[in-house]
Design a protein around this motif. Sequence first.
Motif, PDB file in Angstrom:
ATOM      1  N   GLU A  20      29.653  27.115  58.445  1.00  0.00           N
ATOM      2  CA  GLU A  20      30.299  28.424  58.475  1.00  0.00           C
ATOM      3  C   GLU A  20      29.450  29.426  59.254  1.00  0.00           C
ATOM      4  OE1 GLU A  20      33.384  29.318  57.380  1.00  0.00           O
ATOM      5  OE2 GLU A  20      33.540  27.147  57.210  1.00  0.00           O
ATOM      6  N   ARG A  21      28.134  29.318  59.136  1.00  0.00           N
ATOM      7  CA  ARG A  21      27.245  30.221  59.872  1.00  0.00           C
ATOM      8  C   ARG A  21      27.351  29.965  61.377  1.00  0.00           C
ATOM      9  NH1 ARG A  21      22.941  29.115  57.165  1.00  0.00           N
ATOM     10  NH2 ARG A  21      21.580  28.151  58.701  1.00  0.00           N
ATOM     11  N   ILE A  22      27.497  28.711  61.760  1.00  0.00           N
ATOM     12  CA  ILE A  22      27.681  28.369  63.174  1.00  0.00           C
ATOM     13  C   ILE A  22      28.998  28.941  63.698  1.00  0.00           C
ATOM     14  CG2 ILE A  22      28.091  26.454  64.770  1.00  0.00           C
ATOM     15  CD1 ILE A  22      26.122  24.804  63.022  1.00  0.00           C
ATOM     16  N   SER A  35      34.733  33.467  76.314  1.00  0.00           N
ATOM     17  CA  SER A  35      34.657  32.012  76.158  1.00  0.00           C
ATOM     18  C   SER A  35      33.960  31.334  77.335  1.00  0.00           C
ATOM     19  CB  SER A  35      36.061  31.424  75.976  1.00  0.00           C
ATOM     20  OG  SER A  35      36.872  31.713  77.094  1.00  0.00           O
ATOM     21  N   ASP A  36      34.105  31.873  78.561  1.00  0.00           N
ATOM     22  CA  ASP A  36      33.515  31.213  79.734  1.00  0.00           C
ATOM     23  C   ASP A  36      31.996  31.197  79.689  1.00  0.00           C
ATOM     24  OD1 ASP A  36      35.990  30.620  80.778  1.00  0.00           O
ATOM     25  OD2 ASP A  36      36.050  32.338  82.142  1.00  0.00           O
ATOM     26  N   ASP A  37      31.396  32.237  79.124  1.00  0.00           N
ATOM     27  CA  ASP A  37      29.932  32.336  79.090  1.00  0.00           C
ATOM     28  C   ASP A  37      29.331  31.902  77.755  1.00  0.00           C
ATOM     29  OD1 ASP A  37      29.740  33.270  81.717  1.00  0.00           O
ATOM     30  OD2 ASP A  37      30.120  35.331  81.095  1.00  0.00           O
ATOM     31  N   LEU A  38      30.166  31.391  76.872  1.00  0.00           N
ATOM     32  CA  LEU A  38      29.657  30.915  75.583  1.00  0.00           C
ATOM     33  C   LEU A  38      28.896  29.612  75.781  1.00  0.00           C
ATOM     34  CD1 LEU A  38      29.979  31.428  72.390  1.00  0.00           C
ATOM     35  CD2 LEU A  38      31.651  29.575  72.529  1.00  0.00           C
ATOM     36  N   THR A  39      27.718  29.510  75.187  1.00  0.00           N
ATOM     37  CA  THR A  39      26.921  28.281  75.268  1.00  0.00           C
ATOM     38  C   THR A  39      26.524  27.825  73.867  1.00  0.00           C
ATOM     39  OG1 THR A  39      24.773  29.397  75.420  1.00  0.00           O
ATOM     40  CG2 THR A  39      25.967  29.015  77.493  1.00  0.00           C
ATOM     41  N   ARG A  45      21.118  29.613  68.507  1.00  0.00           N
ATOM     42  CA  ARG A  45      20.114  30.657  68.313  1.00  0.00           C
ATOM     43  C   ARG A  45      20.633  31.743  67.388  1.00  0.00           C
ATOM     44  NH1 ARG A  45      18.744  35.469  69.309  1.00  0.00           N
ATOM     45  NH2 ARG A  45      20.725  35.919  70.358  1.00  0.00           N
ATOM     46  N   ARG A  46      21.892  32.173  67.608  1.00  0.00           N
ATOM     47  CA  ARG A  46      22.468  33.234  66.781  1.00  0.00           C
ATOM     48  C   ARG A  46      22.634  32.764  65.327  1.00  0.00           C
ATOM     49  NH1 ARG A  46      25.833  37.763  67.823  1.00  0.00           N
ATOM     50  NH2 ARG A  46      24.633  37.829  69.778  1.00  0.00           N
ATOM     51  N   ALA A  47      22.965  31.493  65.141  1.00  0.00           N
ATOM     52  CA  ALA A  47      23.169  30.964  63.788  1.00  0.00           C
ATOM     53  C   ALA A  47      21.859  30.607  63.095  1.00  0.00           C
ATOM     54  CB  ALA A  47      24.070  29.734  63.840  1.00  0.00           C
TER      55      ALA A  47
END
Length: 228
Positions: A20-22, A35-39, A45-47
């Motif tokens: 859920e955190r991810i 969405s195009d720049d999501l990696t 890192r954020r999660a």
Amino acid sequence: MESQGVRRTPVQQRSRERVERILDACAELLDEVGSDDLTITEVARRAGVPTGTVYQFFEGRLGLLRQLALRHLDVLIGRLRARAAGEPGLTWPHAGEIVIDETVQMRRLIPGFTVVDFGEARPGGEKYLPEGTTEAGGDILAERLYRFAVDEAGLPPLADPYRVTSLAIQAAAAGLELAFRTSREGDTAMIEQTRRLLAAYFADAARRSRADPPGREGPALTERDGGQ
């Protein structure tokens, strides 16, 4: 049915919370970068998890987006369930208006929903949501919305229901895309036009179905895996 984007379903509470955190991190980043720049690296890192953990549970970037879309669908059904409980004598036209109302609120309030709602990953590309199970061509969104409307909300069956529902979804998506093109809050006049369009369409579909009542499942609901 094609994969829903999950490599492994978490069993332990700690693993479920990590998943859920991810998904939360993915949703937040979608609003920030699109969405195009999501990696996967930035989602991890954020999660606060190793990159390998994301791949442990999800089939890459598209798998992550698909699972987020399915989570959004669960939220939408939950919101519709709450609304239907307080709407005695619900009709198809009003049900269409409620779907627009709740979708608009999700676009305004839920991170990532404006970027990843229920459409295609990109024009002509793979869909966020998996295909449905009926020959009529509905996807999971069309099937779940229709089954909820009939089985839980008590609306009368429609003739050729998944084609009707699928077309309604596409029409509503086009209207809301116009409404939210330049504003997170949406163009209220375009939102109202979309509500009216959907209400009129379902009023006509319900009227035609009363004139030529369908069976419980309606025509063209043969299951791909062996139905009629």
